[in-house]
Design a protein around this motif. Structure first.
Motif, PDB file in Angstrom:
ATOM      1  N   LYS A 186      18.499  -3.178 -14.448  1.00  0.00           N
ATOM      2  CA  LYS A 186      18.790  -3.450 -13.330  1.00  0.00           C
ATOM      3  C   LYS A 186      19.211  -1.948 -12.451  1.00  0.00           C
ATOM      4  N   LEU A 187      17.925  -1.848 -11.145  1.00  0.00           N
ATOM      5  CA  LEU A 187      18.134  -0.832 -10.369  1.00  0.00           C
ATOM      6  C   LEU A 187      19.453  -1.206  -9.550  1.00  0.00           C
ATOM      7  N   ALA A 188      19.902  -0.388  -9.487  1.00  0.00           N
ATOM      8  CA  ALA A 188      21.076  -0.025  -9.221  1.00  0.00           C
ATOM      9  C   ALA A 188      21.365   1.523  -7.291  1.00  0.00           C
ATOM     10  N   LYS A 189      21.838   1.526  -6.311  1.00  0.00           N
ATOM     11  CA  LYS A 189      22.085   2.811  -5.272  1.00  0.00           C
ATOM     12  C   LYS A 189      23.245   3.076  -5.684  1.00  0.00           C
ATOM     13  N   LEU A 190      23.023   4.423  -5.496  1.00  0.00           N
ATOM     14  CA  LEU A 190      24.468   5.305  -5.701  1.00  0.00           C
ATOM     15  C   LEU A 190      24.766   5.772  -4.714  1.00  0.00           C
ATOM     16  N   GLN A 191      25.759   4.827  -3.921  1.00  0.00           N
ATOM     17  CA  GLN A 191      26.075   5.328  -2.626  1.00  0.00           C
ATOM     18  C   GLN A 191      27.427   6.403  -2.393  1.00  0.00           C
ATOM     19  N   PHE A 192      27.981   6.939  -1.058  1.00  0.00           N
ATOM     20  CA  PHE A 192      28.518   7.945  -1.060  1.00  0.00           C
ATOM     21  C   PHE A 192      29.247   7.512   0.855  1.00  0.00           C
ATOM     22  N   ARG A 193      30.582   8.209   0.882  1.00  0.00           N
ATOM     23  CA  ARG A 193      30.670   8.127   2.350  1.00  0.00           C
ATOM     24  C   ARG A 193      31.754   9.421   2.147  1.00  0.00           C
ATOM     25  N   LYS A 194      31.269  10.252   2.934  1.00  0.00           N
ATOM     26  CA  LYS A 194      32.453  11.216   3.082  1.00  0.00           C
ATOM     27  C   LYS A 194      33.640  11.074   3.805  1.00  0.00           C
ATOM     28  N   ALA A 195      34.943  11.265   3.570  1.00  0.00           N
ATOM     29  CA  ALA A 195      36.332  10.979   4.120  1.00  0.00           C
ATOM     30  C   ALA A 195      36.249  11.098   5.691  1.00  0.00           C
ATOM     31  N   GLY A 196      37.004  10.265   6.290  1.00  0.00           N
ATOM     32  CA  GLY A 196      36.834  10.024   7.556  1.00  0.00           C
ATOM     33  C   GLY A 196      35.219   9.325   8.317  1.00  0.00           C
ATOM     34  N   THR A 197      34.687   9.388   7.643  1.00  0.00           N
ATOM     35  CA  THR A 197      33.352   8.236   7.745  1.00  0.00           C
ATOM     36  C   THR A 197      33.541   7.059   6.967  1.00  0.00           C
ATOM     37  N   GLY A 198      32.871   5.985   8.338  1.00  0.00           N
ATOM     38  CA  GLY A 198      32.354   4.830   8.144  1.00  0.00           C
ATOM     39  C   GLY A 198      31.695   4.303   7.662  1.00  0.00           C
ATOM     40  N   THR A 199      30.494   5.340   6.636  1.00  0.00           N
ATOM     41  CA  THR A 199      29.136   4.995   6.156  1.00  0.00           C
ATOM     42  C   THR A 199      28.758   5.734   5.559  1.00  0.00           C
ATOM     43  N   TYR A 200      27.600   4.424   4.288  1.00  0.00           N
ATOM     44  CA  TYR A 200      27.713   4.487   3.485  1.00  0.00           C
ATOM     45  C   TYR A 200      26.291   5.589   3.527  1.00  0.00           C
ATOM     46  N   THR A 201      26.058   6.240   2.154  1.00  0.00           N
ATOM     47  CA  THR A 201      24.321   6.956   2.566  1.00  0.00           C
ATOM     48  C   THR A 201      23.918   6.063   0.874  1.00  0.00           C
ATOM     49  N   THR A 202      22.409   6.315   0.698  1.00  0.00           N
ATOM     50  CA  THR A 202      22.192   6.070  -0.916  1.00  0.00           C
ATOM     51  C   THR A 202      22.109   7.596  -0.942  1.00  0.00           C
ATOM     52  N   VAL A 203      22.212   8.315  -2.259  1.00  0.00           N
ATOM     53  CA  VAL A 203      22.346   9.404  -2.681  1.00  0.00           C
ATOM     54  C   VAL A 203      20.934   9.181  -3.780  1.00  0.00           C
ATOM     55  N   LYS A 204      21.038   8.065  -4.917  1.00  0.00           N
ATOM     56  CA  LYS A 204      19.615   8.386  -5.911  1.00  0.00           C
ATOM     57  C   LYS A 204      20.124   7.483  -6.856  1.00  0.00           C
TER      58      LYS A 204
END
Length: 267
Positions: A204-222
């Motif tokens: 199964k394909l999964a997205k690795l996401q990151f949220r910078k400390a102090g923010t509220g939004t995750y972004t997909t890294v790969k």
């Protein structure tokens, strides 16, 4: 506007009412009852795990012939698949948990209720993760003990029943030096209704996401594909403090899942 609740509130706890099975049989016939505006689980798929009981909501509009009242009607929604409505009513279906009639005219009521699913008993095959048809079993009573007519009403559309899924994550080392390599692992699993356990969701394909400390939004890294057992592993460069997680969307048979973010302190 609902003006009152009828006397019929059937609490069935996972099966159709006992009276339905013990009452004298009646010929399948037009009851004169109509059902419209059927909505199951608010129009959303029903996602089921391995042990938690589920109570998907159901609502519809019901009318009945003049000369009768809602006390003369039992109307129980149910779900079935890969068979006829009649056979689905007999076995292998998902049945009414409870219904309540809210009369607003002498011959009509809004009906609210729920279905009942215990995955330890209701679902016993992965083939149950599919499209289920919606039906209503209607009985018209001449008296409290004499059944006048009964029928299975169909044509109310479908609802998806899906296997629940899970995702985990671990990012290491913690803490990590700035611009050094961070290894992010995880595991994808989904409900196995035969083994009554969560088992690996492989390939199964999964997205690795990151949220910078102090923010509220995750972004997909790969995006990474899990191996045959559902394991995930990849590396990234650690640049700033924040949270890492794996996430994937639902499919035709399985619900989506998102891991809780794993915080990494970057020194």
């Amino acid at each position: 506007m609902r003006t009152g609740r009828s006397a019929l509130t059937a609490a069935l706890t996972g099966a159709l009412a006992l009276v339905a099975f013990t009452a004298p049989p009646a010929q399948a016939a037009d009851t004169g009852v109509t059902v419209t505006n059927m909505v199951v689980n608010k129009g959303k798929p029903i996602v089921v795990g391995i042990s938690e009981e589920k109570y998907p909501s159901v609502s519809f509009r019901m009318t009945w012939p003049s000369g009768h009242s809602s006390r003369d009607i039992t109307a129980f929604p149910y779900l079935y698949h890969d068979t006829t409505a009649a056979k689905g009513l007999d076995r292998g279906g998902i049945y009414t948990g409870s219904v309540t009639y809210y009369d607003d005219t002498p011959s009509a009521a809004d009906v609210d209720g729920d279905l009942y699913i215990d995955p330890r008993w209701t679902l016993d095959s992965h083939n149950d993760a599919t499209t289920w048809k919606i039906a209503v079993w209607v009985r018209l009573w001449a008296s409290e003990t004499k059944l006048k007519a009964e029928e299975n009403l169909t044509g109310f559309g479908t609802v998806q029943v899906k296997r629940a899924a899970r995702a985990t994550v671990n990012a290491s080392p913690e803490p990590v030096a700035k611009n050094k390599t961070l290894t992010v692992t995880g595991k994808l699993t989904r409900a196995d209704w035969v083994k009554h356990a969560y088992t690996g969701y492989g390939d199964k394909l999964a997205k690795l996401q990151f949220r910078k400390a102090g923010t509220g939004t995750y972004t997909t890294v790969k995006t990474v594909r899990a191996n045959s057992t559902g394991a995930l592993k990849t590396t990234v460069k650690a640049t700033t403090d924040g949270y890492w997680r794996w996430t994937f969307g639902e499919t035709a048979t399985t619900g989506g899942a998102t891991a809780a973010g794993d915080y990494v302190d970057v020194k």
